[in-house]
Design an enzyme around this catalytic site. Structure first.
Site, PDB file in Angstrom:
ATOM      1  CE  LYS A 128      -2.309   0.855   3.868  1.00  8.42           C
ATOM      2  NZ  LYS A 128      -1.999   2.196   4.438  1.00  8.42           N
TER       3      LYS A 128
ATOM      4  NE  ARG B 170      -4.836   9.429  11.348  1.00 10.86           N
ATOM      5  CZ  ARG B 170      -4.415   8.440  10.563  1.00 10.86           C
ATOM      6  NH1 ARG B 170      -5.297   7.729   9.861  1.00 10.86           N
ATOM      7  NH2 ARG B 170      -3.128   8.156  10.469  1.00 10.86           N
TER       8      ARG B 170
ATOM      9  CB  SER C  66       3.460  12.022  10.166  1.00  9.96           C
ATOM     10  OG  SER C  66       3.006  11.223   9.082  1.00  9.96           O
TER      11      SER C  66
ATOM     12  CG  ASP D  22       2.570   0.945   9.795  1.00 12.94           C
ATOM     13  OD1 ASP D  22       2.025   1.636  10.672  1.00 12.94           O
ATOM     14  OD2 ASP D  22       2.579   1.259   8.591  1.00 12.94           O
TER      15      ASP D  22
ATOM     16  CE  LYS E 293       1.330   5.576  12.415  1.00 15.85           C
ATOM     17  NZ  LYS E 293       1.879   5.805  11.061  1.00 15.85           N
TER      18      LYS E 293
ATOM     19  NE  ARG F 124      -2.534   1.645  14.027  1.00 11.08           N
ATOM     20  CZ  ARG F 124      -2.021   1.616  12.801  1.00 11.08           C
ATOM     21  NH1 ARG F 124      -0.724   1.779  12.611  1.00 11.08           N
ATOM     22  NH2 ARG F 124      -2.810   1.415  11.758  1.00 11.08           N
TER      23      ARG F 124
ATOM     24  NE  ARG G  78      -0.408  -0.999   9.547  1.00  9.60           N
ATOM     25  CZ  ARG G  78      -0.214  -1.583   8.370  1.00  9.60           C
ATOM     26  NH1 ARG G  78      -0.280  -2.893   8.284  1.00  9.60           N
ATOM     27  NH2 ARG G  78       0.036  -0.869   7.295  1.00  9.60           N
TER      28      ARG G  78
ATOM     29  CE  LYS H 188      -6.233   2.728   7.081  1.00 14.85           C
ATOM     30  NZ  LYS H 188      -6.878   3.828   6.366  1.00 14.85           N
TER      31      LYS H 188
END
EC number: 2.5.1.19
Length: 450
Positions: free
Chosen positions: A23, A101, A148, A324, A351, A355, A402, A427
């Protein structure tokens, strides 16, 4: 919202897994394709929902349009920069979570270059109205390197189109560096030159050149199979087309999972994962086998290490360049009852969900504790209380793909579980559940009462 009840009757894995295209590479390729004035062919484009969304928005755009990215964070960041240099007036919006975000650091950097960006609701957050134009107010920006990498990649991809090019000065620690290097390498495949000296990246004014971009399979998707292999007594899996010299930072999973007894064997056709009873999940210190009589350095870049032993003697893993992988590895440690220390998790809080908090909640259902220090830069996993629940717990996914895929492998060691909102995996890995079904996982539909 459909749920799935999963279990694994044995602790063995074998066979072949065809992973989706990356991705991360696909989304970059689409933006570069749109910026190139001539034809760029993309092969093995990902079928992930985020990529499908970005492609549809780029293919269907006109000069005065609402672009709704839904939950696709990469699309939001990349389109913010793309729209700023593309003639037209755009309203860029997304899902409820997307509006929570932050985008302010990227928008501020673009404004320094002359971009016309207006927030439509809360300052610093989508939605935004962007009037695309020639950005010639400045030719350099300063941006934090640890927030980021997508902000940095978004700026880099439009840099050749700026009349004076662009110099990006990165302040502080540079996080997720492999993703920045991925962007620059792909730009290089389309003829774009750059200079990276110290903490400054310079890209001069240039034109993207026509070429073919071939997308490698997704190493993030591979990480879930590494976790499954680590949790099995025996594993022998083939993952075709993955490269030893990969652009993807999540290739670091090969080094991390070596400590769990998972060996990686590279060949021209891809990789083979193997694990035998002798490893038994113990922390090992051996280097990763490349399959070519060589060993790979245990680190992301010269002088850096992704896994080491902490002062207390526990394994310490730094996710600063591969965030990730964090959910997958921390979940795997839980199922193996391996205490560990983690750093580099700061970006996880902005994210698809927070998370870190999500992991604390869901791993707590198995008795694990993920404890954050007072400074918010170090987390200790305590697995002393881990148990196998009598009844299958419901694992909440928080609209985060995830979370579903990182916790699913735990069914091998910690028993059946019900995973909320099974469609969330589209996704990034639409065939995830089908692939698990092919490899011996048992699955049944379940419906949560909400």
């Amino acid at each position: 919202m459909s749920n799935i009840l999963i279990s694994k009757p044995d602790a063995r894995l074998s066979g072949e897994v065809i992973l989706p295209g990356s991705k991360s590479e696909s989304n970059r390729a689409l933006i570069m394709q749109a910026l190139c004035e001539e034809r760029v062919e993309i092969r093995n484009l990902s079928e992930a929902a985020d990529t499908v969304t970005l492609q549809a928005l780029l293919d269907g755009r006109d000069r005065n349009q609402v672009l709704d990215v839904g939950p696709a964070g990469t699309a939001m960041r990349f389109l913010t920069a793309f729209c700023a240099v593309t003639e037209g007036e755009w309203t860029l919006t997304g899902s409820k979570r997307m509006k929570e975000r932050p985008i302010g650091i990227l928008a501020d950097a673009l404004r320094q270059l002359g971009a016309d960006i207006q927030y439509l609701e809360e300052e610093g957050f989508p939605p935004m109205r962007i009037r695309g134009k020639r950005l010639d107010k400045a030719s350099e920006v300063r941006i934090p390197g640890n927030i980021s990498s997508q902000y940095i990649s978004a700026l880099l991809m439009i840099a050749p189109a700026l009349p004076n090019g662009l110099s990006i000065h990165l302040s502080g620690t540079i996080g997720s560096r492999p993703y920045i290097e991925m962007t620059l390498a792909m730009m290089g495949e389309l003829g774009i030159r750059h200079e990276w000296t110290g903490n400054t990246i310079h890209v001069g004014a240039q034109r993207y050149q026509p070429a073919v971009l071939s997308i490698e399979p997704d190493w993030s998707g591979a990480s879930y199979w590494y976790s499954m292999a680590a949790l099995c007594e025996e594993a022998d899996l083939t993952l075709p087309y993955l490269k030893q010299q990969s652009l993807q930072g999540d290739r670091e999973i090969t080094k991390i999972m070596e400590a769990f007894g998972v060996r990686t064997h590279f060949s021209a056709g891809g990789i083979r994962l193997s694990r035998g009873e002798t490893a038994a999940g113990a922390w090992e210190s051996a280097e990763i086998g490349t399959g070519a009589g060589e060993t790979a350095a245990r680190g992301i870049a010269a002088g850096e290490t992704v896994a080491r032993e902490s002062a207390s003697g526990e394994r310490e893993i730094d996710f600063i360049h591969c965030p990730d992988l964090a959910q997958t590895v921390i979940s795997c440690c839980t199922a193996l009852r391996q205490n560990a220390v983690f750093t580099g998790l700061e970006s996880l809080k902005i994210k698809e969900t927070d998370r870190v908090e999500a992991l604390q909640n869901e791993l707590g259902k198995f008795g694990a504790r993920l404890i954050e220090n007072a400074e918010g830069n170090r987390w200790e996993l305590d697995t002393s209380g881990v148990f196998i629940p009598e009844a299958a717990p419901v694992i909440h996914t928080y609209h985060d793909h995830r979370m579903a895929m990182a916790l699913a492998p735990l069914a091998i060691r910690l028993g059946p579980m019900e995973i909320e909102d099974k469609e969330v995996v589209v996704k990034s890995y639409p065939t995830f559940w089908k692939d698990l079904d092919k490899h011996g996982f048992k699955m049944a539909a379940a419906q949560i009462n909400t």
